[in-house]
Write an enzyme that holds these catalytic residues in place. Structure first.
Site, PDB file in Angstrom:
ATOM      1  CE  LYS A  20      -4.455 -10.239   9.855  1.00  0.00           C
ATOM      2  NZ  LYS A  20      -4.858 -10.281   8.421  1.00  0.00           N
ATOM      3  CG  PHE A  68     -12.037  -7.739   1.640  1.00  0.00           C
ATOM      4  CD1 PHE A  68     -11.277  -7.304   2.726  1.00  0.00           C
ATOM      5  CD2 PHE A  68     -11.567  -7.459   0.356  1.00  0.00           C
ATOM      6  CE1 PHE A  68     -10.091  -6.603   2.546  1.00  0.00           C
ATOM      7  CE2 PHE A  68     -10.369  -6.761   0.165  1.00  0.00           C
ATOM      8  CZ  PHE A  68      -9.636  -6.338   1.264  1.00  0.00           C
ATOM      9  NE  ARG A  96       3.732  -5.839   3.628  1.00  0.00           N
ATOM     10  CZ  ARG A  96       2.398  -5.912   3.632  1.00  0.00           C
ATOM     11  NH1 ARG A  96       1.724  -5.760   4.754  1.00  0.00           N
ATOM     12  NH2 ARG A  96       1.743  -6.132   2.520  1.00  0.00           N
ATOM     13  CB  THR A 102      -2.179 -10.453   1.152  1.00  0.00           C
ATOM     14  OG1 THR A 102      -1.336  -9.314   1.361  1.00  0.00           O
ATOM     15  CG2 THR A 102      -3.520 -10.217   1.827  1.00  0.00           C
ATOM     16  NE  ARG A 113      -0.466 -13.090   6.102  1.00  0.00           N
ATOM     17  CZ  ARG A 113      -0.399 -11.816   5.731  1.00  0.00           C
ATOM     18  NH1 ARG A 113       0.279 -11.462   4.647  1.00  0.00           N
ATOM     19  NH2 ARG A 113      -1.007 -10.875   6.435  1.00  0.00           N
ATOM     20  CG  ASN A 123      -4.244 -13.188   6.173  1.00  0.00           C
ATOM     21  OD1 ASN A 123      -4.728 -12.778   7.234  1.00  0.00           O
ATOM     22  ND2 ASN A 123      -3.893 -12.373   5.195  1.00  0.00           N
ATOM     23  CG  HIS A 126      -1.268  -6.357  10.619  1.00  0.00           C
ATOM     24  ND1 HIS A 126      -1.701  -5.782   9.452  1.00  0.00           N
ATOM     25  CD2 HIS A 126      -0.524  -5.411  11.257  1.00  0.00           C
ATOM     26  CE1 HIS A 126      -1.240  -4.518   9.402  1.00  0.00           C
ATOM     27  NE2 HIS A 126      -0.530  -4.275  10.481  1.00  0.00           N
ATOM     28  CD  GLU A 137      -0.312  -0.809  10.848  1.00  0.00           C
ATOM     29  OE1 GLU A 137       0.533  -1.676  11.182  1.00  0.00           O
ATOM     30  OE2 GLU A 137      -0.817  -0.760   9.714  1.00  0.00           O
TER      31      GLU A 137
HETATM   32  P1  GDP Z   1      -1.807  -7.483   4.295  1.00  0.00           P
HETATM   33  O1  GDP Z   1      -1.117  -6.176   4.483  1.00  0.00           O
HETATM   34  O2  GDP Z   1      -0.938  -8.523   3.646  1.00  0.00           O
HETATM   35  O3  GDP Z   1      -2.417  -8.020   5.573  1.00  0.00           O
HETATM   36  O4  GDP Z   1      -3.003  -7.268   3.262  1.00  0.00           O
HETATM   37  P2  GDP Z   1      -4.018  -6.017   3.067  1.00  0.00           P
HETATM   38  O5  GDP Z   1      -3.561  -4.842   3.878  1.00  0.00           O
HETATM   39  O6  GDP Z   1      -4.208  -5.837   1.613  1.00  0.00           O
HETATM   40  O7  GDP Z   1      -5.383  -6.582   3.666  1.00  0.00           O
HETATM   41  C1  GDP Z   1      -5.584  -6.655   5.058  1.00  0.00           C
HETATM   42  C2  GDP Z   1      -6.227  -7.960   5.392  1.00  0.00           C
HETATM   43  O8  GDP Z   1      -7.527  -8.016   4.805  1.00  0.00           O
HETATM   44  C3  GDP Z   1      -5.529  -9.206   4.846  1.00  0.00           C
HETATM   45  O9  GDP Z   1      -4.453  -9.635   5.648  1.00  0.00           O
HETATM   46  C4  GDP Z   1      -6.650 -10.220   4.819  1.00  0.00           C
HETATM   47  O10 GDP Z   1      -6.887 -10.771   6.117  1.00  0.00           O
HETATM   48  C5  GDP Z   1      -7.844  -9.347   4.454  1.00  0.00           C
HETATM   49  N1  GDP Z   1      -8.099  -9.408   3.008  1.00  0.00           N
HETATM   50  C6  GDP Z   1      -7.383  -8.832   2.011  1.00  0.00           C
HETATM   51  N2  GDP Z   1      -7.905  -9.108   0.812  1.00  0.00           N
HETATM   52  C7  GDP Z   1      -8.994  -9.891   1.055  1.00  0.00           C
HETATM   53  C8  GDP Z   1      -9.975 -10.523   0.220  1.00  0.00           C
HETATM   54  O11 GDP Z   1      -9.950 -10.417  -1.000  1.00  0.00           O
HETATM   55  N3  GDP Z   1     -10.959 -11.255   0.858  1.00  0.00           N
HETATM   56  C9  GDP Z   1     -11.008 -11.391   2.222  1.00  0.00           C
HETATM   57  N4  GDP Z   1     -11.989 -12.126   2.775  1.00  0.00           N
HETATM   58  N5  GDP Z   1     -10.097 -10.809   3.033  1.00  0.00           N
HETATM   59  C10 GDP Z   1      -9.112 -10.077   2.455  1.00  0.00           C
HETATM   60 MG    MG Z   2      -1.907  -4.294   4.969  1.00  0.00          MG
END
Ligand code: GDP
Ligand code: MG
Length: 159
Positions: A20, A68, A96, A102, A113, A123, A126, A137
């Site tokens: 990212k 968010f 992952r 996350t 992370r 974070n 991805h 994707e």
């Molecule tokens: P990932 O698959 O681990 O990346 O997580 P998700 O698919 O649930 O969310 C995608 C991305 O959205 C995450 O990697 C974070 O950058 C962002 N994100 C997820 N949850 C939150 C949150 O509660 N607050 C904020 N600001 N960003 C979030």
């Molecule tokens: Mg995700």
């Protein structure tokens, strides 16, 4: 002369891993590539690009209703990202695990992370969450397709 049977590659799959904008800005691209290479996974595509808002909204379409979401799209458009396709046995799930949870405060030390960031909204990386999302994707980020190549090294990684 010794001869080895060809490695069993039947469980191979691909995942989309992306550094990212914060990871690119902080110079962690090499660190992230290094971990996937050292693990034994195979690189099939790599590109630094400035994603459009439209591309990011498609990439994160399942999160569109989250509070968010606008912040996430703004974060992800704030600079270039490095998109990659990695191939190998169980690379989606293992990828992952290598990224960590996350929320970086919950990511185990030793994960990307867990080792390098603090806030969920910054974070670093991805990773696709299933084989199906990975293929979606990869098609989205690499419309010209990823490379398909046979690595001689595979016989040292797979039995
Ligand atoms: P990932 O698959 O681990 O990346 O997580 P998700 O698919 O649930 O969310 C995608 C991305 O959205 C995450 O990697 C974070 O950058 C962002 N994100 C997820 N949850 C939150 C949150 O509660 N607050 C904020 N600001 N960003 C979030
Ligand atoms: Mg995700």
């Amino acid at each position: 002369q010794l001869s080895f049977p060809p490695p069993n590659m039947s469980q191979t799959e691909r995942t989309y891993i992306m550094v990212k904008p914060d990871g690119v800005e902080r110079g962690l691209v090499g660190e992230i590539i290094k971990r996937f290479e050292a693990k034994g996974y195979q690189l099939c595509a790599l590109e630094l690009m400035q994603p459009s808002k439209d591309l990011l909204e498609q990439h994160y379409r399942d999160l569109a209703s989250k509070p968010f979401f606008p912040k996430l799209v703004a974060y992800m458009s704030s600079g270039p990202v490095v998109g990659m396709v990695w191939q190998g046995k169980e690379v989606v799930k293992t990828g992952r695990k290598m990224l960590g949870a996350t929320n970086p405060l919950e990511s185990a030390p030793g994960t990307i992370r867990g080792d390098f960031c603090v806030d969920v909204g910054q974070n670093l990386c991805h990773g696709s969450d299933s084989v199906e999302s990975a293929e979606r994707e990869i098609a989205l980020w690499f419309p010209r397709g990823a490379a398909s190549w046979t690595r001689r090294f595979d016989s040292f990684i797979y039995e």
